[in-house]
Design an enzyme around this catalytic site. Structure first.
Site, mmCIF file in Angstrom:
data_model
loop_
_atom_site.group_PDB
_atom_site.id
_atom_site.type_symbol
_atom_site.label_atom_id
_atom_site.label_comp_id
_atom_site.label_asym_id
_atom_site.label_seq_id
_atom_site.Cartn_x
_atom_site.Cartn_y
_atom_site.Cartn_z
ATOM 1 N N TYR A 5 0.827 -1.205 0.000
ATOM 2 C CA TYR A 5 0.000 0.000 0.000
ATOM 3 C C TYR A 5 0.863 1.258 0.000
ATOM 4 O O TYR A 5 0.558 2.246 0.679
ATOM 5 C CB TYR A 5 -0.932 -0.002 1.214
ATOM 6 N N THR A 95 19.219 23.237 19.752
ATOM 7 C CA THR A 95 18.903 22.015 20.481
ATOM 8 C C THR A 95 18.291 21.004 19.512
ATOM 9 O O THR A 95 17.920 21.359 18.392
ATOM 10 C CB THR A 95 17.938 22.302 21.654
ATOM 11 N N HIS A 143 -31.801 6.155 3.651
ATOM 12 C CA HIS A 143 -31.864 4.962 4.502
ATOM 13 C C HIS A 143 -31.700 3.684 3.684
ATOM 14 O O HIS A 143 -32.118 2.604 4.110
ATOM 15 C CB HIS A 143 -33.172 4.899 5.294
ATOM 16 N N SER A 264 -12.781 -15.070 -7.038
ATOM 17 C CA SER A 264 -12.917 -15.999 -5.918
ATOM 18 C C SER A 264 -12.123 -17.255 -6.226
ATOM 19 O O SER A 264 -12.095 -17.724 -7.364
ATOM 20 C CB SER A 264 -14.389 -16.359 -5.692
ATOM 21 N N ASN A 278 -10.967 -2.433 -0.064
ATOM 22 C CA ASN A 278 -9.626 -2.109 0.400
ATOM 23 C C ASN A 278 -9.545 -0.653 0.835
ATOM 24 O O ASN A 278 -8.944 -0.321 1.878
ATOM 25 C CB ASN A 278 -8.621 -2.388 -0.723
ATOM 26 N N SER A 309 7.833 9.165 19.612
ATOM 27 C CA SER A 309 7.622 7.804 19.100
ATOM 28 C C SER A 309 6.337 7.719 18.286
ATOM 29 O O SER A 309 6.270 7.006 17.277
ATOM 30 C CB SER A 309 7.597 6.805 20.260
#
Length: 436
Positions: A5, A95, A143, A264, A278, A309
């Protein structure tokens, strides 16, 4: 990030070599500014640039970090090995956060440029397909139930408008996150002049952070990743629509099924909406990075590294995933197979129920109370519904004494004109795409 991906340009942006090059440019531009101020020798700044024009040795930096347990120190040590004594003028008054935060801003800005190009490509394709099907009749659903007629072009025009808003949001999010902080420990500029920050910002295509407290405030990043999450939501909305349209019972549109493709391992007849399924999953992943970004906003005092992190994950993963998803969606829309005949068949499937509102309104205009008008139309509509469209609403209404007392046959029949629903399509298209 999973290679499956990923696309090369966005992946390259997050590779160690790219990151170290950005770090170096920040440090070298800062040294140039310090030379302008007379703090470091001009020749030292020149030597730093000249000694580091080739790729960095990532393995060497990793080896140094294994000992120092500090990524920026490991990088500066490697640069020193390549540069010689002049490297002592690097990082003067700076820094680690000055380097790390500014570099992340550069990466997110560049990632935004890739994503904006992705959105531009998607918008072009959506507009082309929307204009192609501007007047292709189909049923609008609420709906999941037949409501009133629309056109397939209007469905795509809605998607265009939504992704156009996404683009505007991303432009704003890019501007908000693209800030530079070269302010030293706790952000006071005690050991480095603000002019250095301004110089680096200009060179790196950023704006200066008004007050950095040693780190760039993470509300900026939270807004950025929230914007990516909204774009992912829009991707899923369009993907879900296509998945519904491809269902066997609907089959008004489907993903392109290429020669040799298999649907399939067990059932040779299958043609599944695998790309849009996907995209639904990828959208969930991008949205999943929003909450950690929001939780990064609350840092201790002037700084801590609880956000660090998190950003090492979500920076690459969110942008790489969204880049891939936008490109995949563009391909889906570009090759989407549309079935106007099936749309027409579904539109007429329920015996004209989609025209019920027009009859209701006509009855009220003829003097019937809204309550009675609703009751007259509904009792006939329910017969059609329960017959699964075998009965005709038009014929039942013409035979209904209460309806016939208020409306002539011609008046009833005129309310079943499909084109009536499309008289403002041009107006909507002009609003979305501009004047022709």
């Amino acid at each position: 990030m999973i290679p499956r991906y990923s696309r090369p340009a966005m992946v390259a942006l997050w590779q160690p070599q790219t990151r170290f090059r950005i770090w170096f440019e920040i440090e070298a531009h800062a040294t140039d500014a310090l030379a302008d101020l007379g703090v470091v020798p001009r020749e030292a700044a020149a030597k730093i640039w000249a000694s580091n024009d080739a790729d960095f040795d990532v393995d060497r930096i990793d080896a140094i970090e294994a000992e120092t347990k500090h990524d920026v120190i490991a990088f500066l040590t490697h640069v020193s090995e390549r540069t010689g004594p002049e490297a002592r003028f690097l990082h003067q008054g700076m820094t680690s956060s000055d380097v790390l935060d500014t570099a992340l801003a550069v990466q997110l800005a560049r990632a935004s440029d890739i994503l904006l190009a992705d959105l531009d490509a998607l918008l072009v394709v959506i507009e082309r397909r929307a204009r192609e099907h501007k007047l292709t009749p189909t049923i609008g659903r609420s709906h999941g139930i037949h409501a009133e007629p629309v056109t397939f072009g209007l469905k795509l025009a809605q998607a265009y408008a939504e992704f156009d808003r996404c683009r505007t949001r991303l432009v704003n999010a890019r501007a908000e996150v693209a800030t530079c902080a070269i302010s030293g420990a706790v952000g006071t500029f005690a050991n480095i002049d603000p002019a250095v920050e301004a110089h680096v910002a200009a060179k790196m295509g950023l704006t200066v952070e008004p007050v950095s407290t040693q780190v760039i405030p993470r509300d900026r990043h939270a807004m950025y990743f929230a914007t990516l999450g909204v774009i992912a939501g829009s991707i899923e909305r369009l993907a879900t629509e296509i998945r519904h349209l491809q269902r066997t019972e609907v089959l008004e549109a489907e993903e392109y099924f290429s020669p040799g493709q298999k649907g399939s391992s067990a059932m040779p007849h299958k043609r599944n909406p695998v790309l849009t399924e996907n995209l639904t999953g990828l959208a969930r992943m991008v949205r999943g990075y929003v909450t950690p970004a929001l939780e990064n906003v609350a840092l201790w005092h002037e700084r801590d590294i609880s956000h660090s992190s998190v950003e090492r994950y979500i920076g690459p993963d969110a942008t790489i995933t969204l880049d891939f998803a936008l490109a995949r969606l563009t391909g889906v829309i570009d090759k989407l197979v549309v079935y106007p005949a099936r749309m027409a068949k579904n539109l007429h499937k329920m015996g004209g129920l989609v025209h019920s509102q027009r009859v209701l309104l006509a009855l009220t205009q003829a003097g019937v109370s809204r309550e009675d008008a609703y009751r007259y139309v509904q009792r006939n509509a329910m017969q059609v519904w329960e017959s699964d469209g075998e009965l005709s609403l038009l014929e039942l209404l013409k035979a209904d004494a209460d309806v016939a007392a208020a409306l002539s046959v011609e008046e009833i029949e005129s309310r079943f004109d499909l084109d009536y629903h499309y008289k403002h399509v041009d107006t909507i298209f002009a609003r979305v795409f501009g004047a022709a």
